[in-house]
Design a protein around this motif. Structure first.
Motif, PDB file in Angstrom:
ATOM      1  N   LYS A 173       8.011   2.273 -10.359  1.00 33.14           N
ATOM      2  CA  LYS A 173       9.227   1.464 -10.318  1.00 33.14           C
ATOM      3  C   LYS A 173       9.784   1.540  -8.907  1.00 33.14           C
ATOM      4  CE  LYS A 173      12.006   1.328 -13.795  1.00 33.14           C
ATOM      5  NZ  LYS A 173      12.999   1.662 -14.855  1.00 33.14           N
ATOM      6  N   THR A 174      10.149   0.360  -8.364  1.00 31.01           N
ATOM      7  CA  THR A 174      10.642   0.321  -6.998  1.00 31.01           C
ATOM      8  C   THR A 174      11.887  -0.541  -6.908  1.00 31.01           C
ATOM      9  OG1 THR A 174      10.128  -0.326  -4.711  1.00 31.01           O
ATOM     10  CG2 THR A 174       9.053  -1.570  -6.447  1.00 31.01           C
ATOM     11  N   SER A 175      12.787  -0.163  -6.019  1.00 37.61           N
ATOM     12  CA  SER A 175      13.973  -0.941  -5.688  1.00 37.61           C
ATOM     13  C   SER A 175      14.129  -0.904  -4.177  1.00 37.61           C
ATOM     14  CB  SER A 175      15.228  -0.373  -6.359  1.00 37.61           C
ATOM     15  OG  SER A 175      15.120  -0.408  -7.766  1.00 37.61           O
ATOM     16  N   GLY A 176      14.829  -1.909  -3.644  1.00 36.27           N
ATOM     17  CA  GLY A 176      15.030  -1.899  -2.209  1.00 36.27           C
ATOM     18  C   GLY A 176      15.653  -3.181  -1.714  1.00 36.27           C
ATOM     19  N   THR A 177      15.878  -3.227  -0.409  1.00 42.39           N
ATOM     20  CA  THR A 177      16.426  -4.409   0.256  1.00 42.39           C
ATOM     21  C   THR A 177      15.714  -4.618   1.576  1.00 42.39           C
ATOM     22  OG1 THR A 177      18.154  -3.106   1.360  1.00 42.39           O
ATOM     23  CG2 THR A 177      18.724  -4.113  -0.760  1.00 42.39           C
ATOM     24  N   LEU A 178      15.652  -5.877   1.982  1.00 43.01           N
ATOM     25  CA  LEU A 178      15.159  -6.252   3.310  1.00 43.01           C
ATOM     26  C   LEU A 178      16.227  -7.150   3.922  1.00 43.01           C
ATOM     27  CD1 LEU A 178      11.608  -7.372   4.322  1.00 43.01           C
ATOM     28  CD2 LEU A 178      13.599  -8.601   5.151  1.00 43.01           C
ATOM     29  N   LYS A 179      16.855  -6.680   5.007  1.00 40.97           N
ATOM     30  CA  LYS A 179      17.938  -7.414   5.647  1.00 40.97           C
ATOM     31  C   LYS A 179      17.499  -7.927   7.009  1.00 40.97           C
ATOM     32  CE  LYS A 179      21.515  -4.486   3.533  1.00 40.97           C
ATOM     33  NZ  LYS A 179      22.660  -3.576   3.794  1.00 40.97           N
ATOM     34  N   ASP A 180      17.973  -9.139   7.337  1.00 39.26           N
ATOM     35  CA  ASP A 180      17.752  -9.748   8.649  1.00 39.26           C
ATOM     36  C   ASP A 180      16.269 -10.000   8.893  1.00 39.26           C
ATOM     37  OD1 ASP A 180      17.750 -10.679  11.183  1.00 39.26           O
ATOM     38  OD2 ASP A 180      18.785  -8.987  12.092  1.00 39.26           O
ATOM     39  N   PHE A 181      15.842 -11.237   8.618  1.00 36.49           N
ATOM     40  CA  PHE A 181      14.427 -11.586   8.736  1.00 36.49           C
ATOM     41  C   PHE A 181      13.928 -11.534  10.172  1.00 36.49           C
ATOM     42  CE2 PHE A 181      15.605 -13.833   4.766  1.00 36.49           C
ATOM     43  CZ  PHE A 181      14.764 -13.140   3.926  1.00 36.49           C
ATOM     44  N   ASN A 182      14.809 -11.721  11.153  1.00 35.59           N
ATOM     45  CA  ASN A 182      14.379 -11.665  12.548  1.00 35.59           C
ATOM     46  C   ASN A 182      14.093 -10.229  12.986  1.00 35.59           C
ATOM     47  OD1 ASN A 182      14.632 -14.473  12.990  1.00 35.59           O
ATOM     48  ND2 ASN A 182      16.843 -14.246  13.204  1.00 35.59           N
ATOM     49  N   THR A 183      14.916  -9.292  12.533  1.00 33.54           N
ATOM     50  CA  THR A 183      14.690  -7.867  12.796  1.00 33.54           C
ATOM     51  C   THR A 183      14.853  -7.139  11.477  1.00 33.54           C
ATOM     52  OG1 THR A 183      15.677  -8.175  14.989  1.00 33.54           O
ATOM     53  CG2 THR A 183      15.330  -5.917  14.257  1.00 33.54           C
ATOM     54  N   PRO A 184      13.827  -7.141  10.648  1.00 33.31           N
ATOM     55  CA  PRO A 184      13.978  -6.641   9.276  1.00 33.31           C
ATOM     56  C   PRO A 184      14.307  -5.149   9.220  1.00 33.31           C
ATOM     57  CG  PRO A 184      11.989  -7.976   9.506  1.00 33.31           C
ATOM     58  CD  PRO A 184      12.491  -7.714  10.883  1.00 33.31           C
ATOM     59  N   LEU A 185      15.326  -4.838   8.417  1.00 33.17           N
ATOM     60  CA  LEU A 185      15.668  -3.462   8.093  1.00 33.17           C
ATOM     61  C   LEU A 185      15.384  -3.269   6.606  1.00 33.17           C
ATOM     62  CD1 LEU A 185      16.947  -0.692   8.773  1.00 33.17           C
ATOM     63  CD2 LEU A 185      19.159  -1.702   8.170  1.00 33.17           C
ATOM     64  N   VAL A 186      14.502  -2.329   6.295  1.00 32.84           N
ATOM     65  CA  VAL A 186      14.032  -2.144   4.929  1.00 32.84           C
ATOM     66  C   VAL A 186      14.496  -0.794   4.405  1.00 32.84           C
ATOM     67  CG1 VAL A 186      12.016  -2.020   3.407  1.00 32.84           C
ATOM     68  CG2 VAL A 186      12.010  -3.577   5.373  1.00 32.84           C
ATOM     69  N   GLN A 187      15.096  -0.823   3.222  1.00 33.41           N
ATOM     70  CA  GLN A 187      15.411   0.387   2.470  1.00 33.41           C
ATOM     71  C   GLN A 187      14.623   0.324   1.170  1.00 33.41           C
ATOM     72  OE1 GLN A 187      19.761   0.017   2.378  1.00 33.41           O
ATOM     73  NE2 GLN A 187      19.868   1.815   3.702  1.00 33.41           N
ATOM     74  N   LEU A 188      13.828   1.356   0.910  1.00 31.05           N
ATOM     75  CA  LEU A 188      12.867   1.303  -0.189  1.00 31.05           C
ATOM     76  C   LEU A 188      12.895   2.604  -0.975  1.00 31.05           C
ATOM     77  CD1 LEU A 188      10.274   0.050  -1.591  1.00 31.05           C
ATOM     78  CD2 LEU A 188       8.960   1.221   0.186  1.00 31.05           C
ATOM     79  N   THR A 189      12.850   2.466  -2.295  1.00 29.00           N
ATOM     80  CA  THR A 189      12.640   3.626  -3.165  1.00 29.00           C
ATOM     81  C   THR A 189      11.478   3.312  -4.099  1.00 29.00           C
ATOM     82  OG1 THR A 189      14.172   2.837  -4.881  1.00 29.00           O
ATOM     83  CG2 THR A 189      15.089   4.208  -3.113  1.00 29.00           C
ATOM     84  N   LEU A 190      10.689   4.333  -4.375  1.00 27.77           N
ATOM     85  CA  LEU A 190       9.532   4.185  -5.256  1.00 27.77           C
ATOM     86  C   LEU A 190       9.460   5.427  -6.129  1.00 27.77           C
ATOM     87  CD1 LEU A 190       6.911   2.533  -5.939  1.00 27.77           C
ATOM     88  CD2 LEU A 190       5.740   3.989  -4.282  1.00 27.77           C
ATOM     89  N   ALA A 191       9.294   5.214  -7.428  1.00 29.20           N
ATOM     90  CA  ALA A 191       9.271   6.353  -8.350  1.00 29.20           C
ATOM     91  C   ALA A 191       8.166   6.167  -9.364  1.00 29.20           C
ATOM     92  CB  ALA A 191      10.617   6.504  -9.059  1.00 29.20           C
ATOM     93  N   SER A 192       7.581   7.289  -9.760  1.00 32.99           N
ATOM     94  CA  SER A 192       6.572   7.310 -10.804  1.00 32.99           C
ATOM     95  C   SER A 192       6.603   8.701 -11.421  1.00 32.99           C
ATOM     96  CB  SER A 192       5.192   6.995 -10.240  1.00 32.99           C
ATOM     97  OG  SER A 192       4.206   7.048 -11.250  1.00 32.99           O
ATOM     98  N   GLU A 193       5.780   8.905 -12.427  1.00 33.56           N
ATOM     99  CA  GLU A 193       5.706  10.226 -13.041  1.00 33.56           C
ATOM    100  C   GLU A 193       5.168  11.220 -12.015  1.00 33.56           C
ATOM    101  OE1 GLU A 193       3.660  12.484 -16.881  1.00 33.56           O
ATOM    102  OE2 GLU A 193       3.315  10.355 -16.512  1.00 33.56           O
TER     103      GLU A 193
END
Length: 820
Positions: free
Chosen positions: A446-466
């Motif tokens: 399961k993952t959640s996140g955001t990608l802001k500003d397509f010209n200079t993308p800033l990515v915040q990402l979480t990923l979880a599993s067992e």
């Protein structure tokens, strides 16, 4: 009847005379020059006209009408047919029932300033409507010196484009005042254009783009009550386009349908080649329904792609799709609303650079209709050093302004089936996803996140599993990834990484990374199970080796890496490894500390120390990673390892073995060929009791009684060397208070053994009482050597052979009986 016939002949004669007058005098001499002059003044261009004729069936016929600038023909007509009639004078209009344009040629040029050459020609054109009149003005006439009989003694003349009339008397004097000027309009009810040809040139490129479209046809006509209808089509095999629709004049409402069949994107390659994209094959077909009313533009689009191959810098896309979308655009506030779905089949993606230019095409979405879900497969693959093929894609999804809802998405990534579902939200400058579920190798994520500003993308990402949790924040700025943080926990292991990765060249990902790792060695087997390796045999081999090694303990690692992570051997790496306890192959170690250095393809371990069963092992090593055979050099030393503690973790734990083990070894070789292993070393055992060892137990029972098997050796040592898959020694020595064994031996890498041992009995501690064999042993103790033992077979199943030394035994008897 006769009278009627005479009247008919008179009418025919008069008509013939009138036509002859028009075609030979009036039209060629006056109207032709009038048309040329009017068009020249209106278009500010050069105008030529072949002939002007009147045809009783066609009306006025213009042939070879050409409008040109100084260099090119802008518009040319092979033939223009115009039938007409004049309404009563109070209606003030001339009606042309049908204007037929045959084989027109248009040169359309887009200049470097984004203007078009035809704009000047259209300045005098207008489209308007009149209440209660079902005609449309398409052009206002400009005629000079025309004559229309009005009344006796008066002529009506007209000039200028607006067709304002004024009167003259017989002497040419103006008779009607300006306020009484008459206004006439020219109306065309129907326009027919056949077999037109457009030569298009775009000069905004460094090398002008030129395209000629042939076989264009148009029918434009007025329909009751007040509608303007049109039908347009092309016979050009390269661009098969059709359009039909109508414009409701009072309501100012436009509706039309446009279709494009089997169009090759290669025809317009100039417009996307600067982006690095090439489309070597494939066809596109589309159908668009458009409606415009009250400044609201509504469109419904159906787009079909057939085997469209898109290539860009190592990225390859094979696309077959059927996309349906609806769009609503408000011309006042510029707001857009859209929604749709798509069916995609027999498509795939391979190569590198999936995320490059993510902001170049905003609001572009691909979805799949639930009721018509299909499977994608791709025969396309790029030979690239970094490749990530995605095949066998299928999905159910819908998109709109609020986002994309995807469910039951499946794909083969790197040959591994995956299933994904969840929700993706987007706006003009951000993409976010919440609780996006995916399945990889039978494990759910399961993952959640955001990608802001397509010209200079800033990515915040979480990923979880067992057993797994991961969080990351990184910035992509001009192909430089700045990793602010990457932290993860897998079962009982954790790591954190920061740094930068340069992705300008996918095959050369230069990186500067700092990391700390806290590894539970037992997690390695689970981690290997998730890895995708180039063969099943390699994976099974690695798993078997880890199971055999049975690594246990926790290792804290601090690392710094600089270099191309696609070629780890070339990187500069510096690391420190610390472990409070470490065990492998069932042997338990204490504290471990190790320094690791790697530079220019050379690995160096300047210091490593492991506390081991009451003693310690010190090690230094080096390896050349730049060489294909990975040659290495290793030096190790053991100090005061307690054998009685070591044996507890071996199969000899029940045997009576004690002692202190020390030694050193120095070897060199290559990693893939043990036959090239060479080295030397020394082993020392002190305070030992070794007859419990299989090999020596048989030896002791051969020479001594069972009491003698409890002899304690105060010294055991040998110098050995390694060569040709064998360990050899020439000075094996086991020394005790009663016996001493010396000799040489060979132990092979295949577990075989050959030994030649000399047995010496020391008489100082031989017991004076006991069995007959004890007495005999005491007697022969006076001998320098009682015999030679040869050992063969294997370490697990040794074979012994004893050969007595007769001269030494006789010498011993003599000394026993007669004294020394």
């Amino acid at each position: 009847m006769k009278k009627f016939f005479i009247i008919f002949l008179i009418l025919v004669l008069l008509s013939s005379c009138a036509i002859a007058y028009l075609n030979n005098i009036f039209l060629p001499k006056k109207i032709k020059s009038l048309i040329i002059k009017s068009l020249q003044e209106q278009t500010q261009s050069l105008v030529s006209l072949g002939t002007v004729k009147f045809n009783i069936f066609k009306g006025i016929v213009l042939k070879d009408l050409i409008i040109s600038d100084k260099e090119n023909t802008v518009i040319g007509f092979k033939e223009v047919e115009s039938g007409f009639f004049i309404l009563p004078i109070f209606r003030k209009m001339i009606i042309i029932p049908c204007l037929k344009l045959s084989s027109p040629l248009v040169f359309l040029q887009r200049r470097k300033d984004n203007t078009f050459n035809i704009q000047e020609l259209l300045k005098g054109l207008s489209i308007s409507s009149q209440k209660g009149n079902f005609s449309v003005t398409v052009q206002r006439s400009e005629v000079n010196q025309g004559v229309i009989p009005a009344q006796a003694g008066i002529q009506k003349g007209y000039d200028r484009m607006d067709a304002r009339f004024y009167g003259h008397d017989k002497n040419g004097r103006r008779e009607l005042p300006e306020a009484e000027l008459l206004h006439f309009s020219v109306f065309v009810r129907k326009v027919v254009m056949l077999d037109a040809e457009v030569d298009f040139q775009d000069d905004t490129f460094d090398k002008p783009f030129r395209k000629r479209i042939k076989g264009l046809n148009l029918i434009l006509y007025l329909s009751l009550p007040a509608n303007l209808r049109f039908n347009f089509w092309s016979n050009d095999p390269a661009i098969k386009i059709k359009a039909q629709g109508e414009y409701k004049i009072p309501q100012k409402e436009l509706s039309c349908r446009v279709s494009l069949d089997s169009f090759s994107p290669q025809e317009i390659s100039a417009y996307y080649q600067n982006s690095g994209i090439t489309i070597p094959k494939g066809l596109v077909s589309s159908l668009i329904d458009i409606k415009l009313r009250d400044n609201i533009l509504c469109a419904r689009l159906s787009l079909e792609n057939k085997n469209v191959s898109i290539l860009r810098k190592g990225l390859s896309i094979m696309l077959n799709s059927n996309i349906k979308a609806g769009l609503e655009y408000n011309l006042r506030d510029k707001q857009v609303k859209f929604h749709g779905n798509a069916v995609v089949a027999n498509s795939g993606i391979s190569g590198a650079g999936f995320f490059y230019g993510i902001g170049k095409h905003k609001n572009t979405f691909l979805t799949t209709e639930t009721s018509q879900r299909r499977v994608l497969s791709s025969p396309t693959s790029l030979a690239n050093e970094v490749s990530c093929p995605i095949n066998n894609i299928s999905a159910d999804a819908e998109f709109s302004n609020s986002g994309i809802f995807v469910k039951n998405l499946s794909a083969d990534i790197l040959g591994v089936p995956q299933k994904i579902n969840g929700r993706i939200e987007f706006n003009q400058n951000q993409v976010s996803w919440t609780d996006l579920n995916l399945n990889f190798l039978g494990r759910s994520y399961k993952t959640s996140g955001t990608l802001k500003d397509f010209n200079t993308p800033l990515v915040q990402l979480t990923l979880a599993s067992e057993g797994l949790s991961l969080k990351s924040i990184f910035l992509l700025n001009k192909k430089l990834i700045t990793l602010s943080s990457l932290s993860a926990k897998y079962i009982n292991s954790e790591f954190q990484i920061t740094g930068e990765i340069d992705i300008r060249e996918p095959h050369n990902l230069y990186s500067c990374l700092d990391g700390t790792l806290n590894i539970d060695l037992e997690d390695l087997r689970e981690f290997v199970a998730l890895l995708r390796m180039n063969s099943r045999e390699n994976k099974e081999f690695l798993t078997a080796q880890l199971n055999k090694a049975n690594l246990m303990g926790k290792v804290f690692v601090k690392l710094n890496l600089n270099g191309n992570i696609n070629n780890l051997k070339s990187c500069a790496v510096f690391g420190q490894f610390l472990s409070p306890s470490f065990s492998a192959y069932g042997l338990k170690g204490g504290e471990l500390s190790l320094n690791y250095e790697q530079k220019h393809g050379i690995v160096n371990i300047p210091f490593a120390r492991l506390f081991f069963y009451g003693g310690q092992i010190d090690l230094t090593a080096s390896m050349n990673l730049a060489s294909g055979e990975f040659p290495y050099l290793l030096t190790a030393g053991m100090q005061r390892i307690k054998i009685e503690e070591l044996k507890k973790d071996t199969q000899a734990k029940e045997k009576d073995i004690t002692g202190i083990l020390s030694g050193e070894i120095k070897v060199k070789g290559v990693s893939n060929d043990f036959s090239k292993l060479n080295g030397s070393g020394r082993l020392i055992v002190t305070d030992g009791k070794l007859w419990g060892i299989n090999l020596l137990k048989g030896l002791g029972m051969l020479i001594f009684t069972h009491d003698f098997s409890r002899i304690n050796f105060h010294e055991g040592h040998c110098d050995f060397y390694i060569r040709d898959k064998n360990i050899l020694t020439d000075n094996l020595t086991l020394a005790g208070n009663i016996a001493k064994i010396t000799g040489k031996a060979r132990v092979g890498f295949d577990n075989s053994i050959d030994a030649l041992l000399n047995v010496h009995i020391l008489d100082e501690l031989v017991p004076l009482s006991g069995t007959f064999k004890d007495v005999i042993s005491a007697v022969v103790g006076h001998a320098d050597k009682v015999g030679v033992i040869t050992i063969s077979g294997t370490l697990s199943d040794p074979k012994y052979k004893f050969k007595a030394s007769i001269p030494d035994i006789i010498k011993g008897l003599k000394e026993t009986i007669f004294g020394r």
